[in-house]
Scaffold this active site. Sequence first.
Site, PDB file in Angstrom:
ATOM      1  NE  ARG A   1      33.582  38.998  42.531  1.00 43.05           N
ATOM      2  CZ  ARG A   1      34.606  38.439  43.167  1.00 43.05           C
ATOM      3  NH1 ARG A   1      35.185  39.059  44.179  1.00 43.05           N
ATOM      4  NH2 ARG A   1      35.070  37.267  42.793  1.00 43.05           N
TER       5      ARG A   1
ATOM      6  CG  ASP B   1      41.796  34.888  41.375  1.00 46.02           C
ATOM      7  OD1 ASP B   1      41.029  35.837  41.612  1.00 46.02           O
ATOM      8  OD2 ASP B   1      41.995  33.960  42.190  1.00 46.02           O
TER       9      ASP B   1
END
Length: 295
Positions: free
Chosen positions: A125, A249
Amino acid sequence: MSVEMKADRITSWHANPSKPEFQLPEGAVDAHCHVFGPMAQFPFSPTAKYIPEDAGPDELFALRDHLGFSRNVIVQASCHGTDNRAMLDAIAKSDGMARGVAVVDPDISDSELRQLHEGGVRGIRFNFLKRLVDNAPKDKFLEVASRLPRGWHVVIYFEADILEEMKDFIGNIPVPIVIDHMGRPDVSQGPGGKEMKAFRKLLDSRSDIWTKVSCPDRLDAAGPPYLNFVASVRPLVEDYPERVLWGTDWPHPNMQSVRPDDGALVDIIPQLAVTNELQRRLLVDNPMALYWDEH
């Protein structure tokens, strides 16, 4: 100053999420979630911008079962920096039902990347949110992206106001790409708004750009039932059905003032993916192709 002394610890998740009415398809994947700590075992980064309460694999997998998911993709949270041990520990405890996305030092060795692969990681990421990271060296990011193990991808997190300046960088990434939360467009503009149009143009620039159609709690300032989010995002799911993912999330980093109800978030899914086929692509076929390609 130690991390423990820098800030009060934050709780940002709902203590008693509702049971969703929507029945997820068999094999559904929560393709974006995190673990925090436990801090006594996996300390937070000295440069962390927030210090959360512990939210480890036991809590994550209990939520998975409560909501009706089968698998998780655990994304390294910025508060742990490039120390991926907490994420790897959660994967190891998942009995093969979790994969990971790591954050790495661009100078990481090839052998260390192979070790991450063996630990269940399938991507890295790159975070461009200035409030969360101090440095995002695009040249070094491109170099490490060129050395990723076969089958990996790059996840990118940025906000809509820098999309234009990100285009060349994104175009030069030599592996598939996943954009977190659609690059955080202003969903109040609607599906034909400037920021959503710009994001669609980015998707059209490469056939291997995927995106997570997630986080209405972050993107829809009007709040529940997130009508602006649904109106803006449903056309995206319908037009790019083979390149969309969804995630809770959890534990919702830095959402302590809202603390979204994860069950209510799941119940938005059938408003985004309105047919059984779209739901299966979003929740099963697409994440399985990216993270469990051996299946």
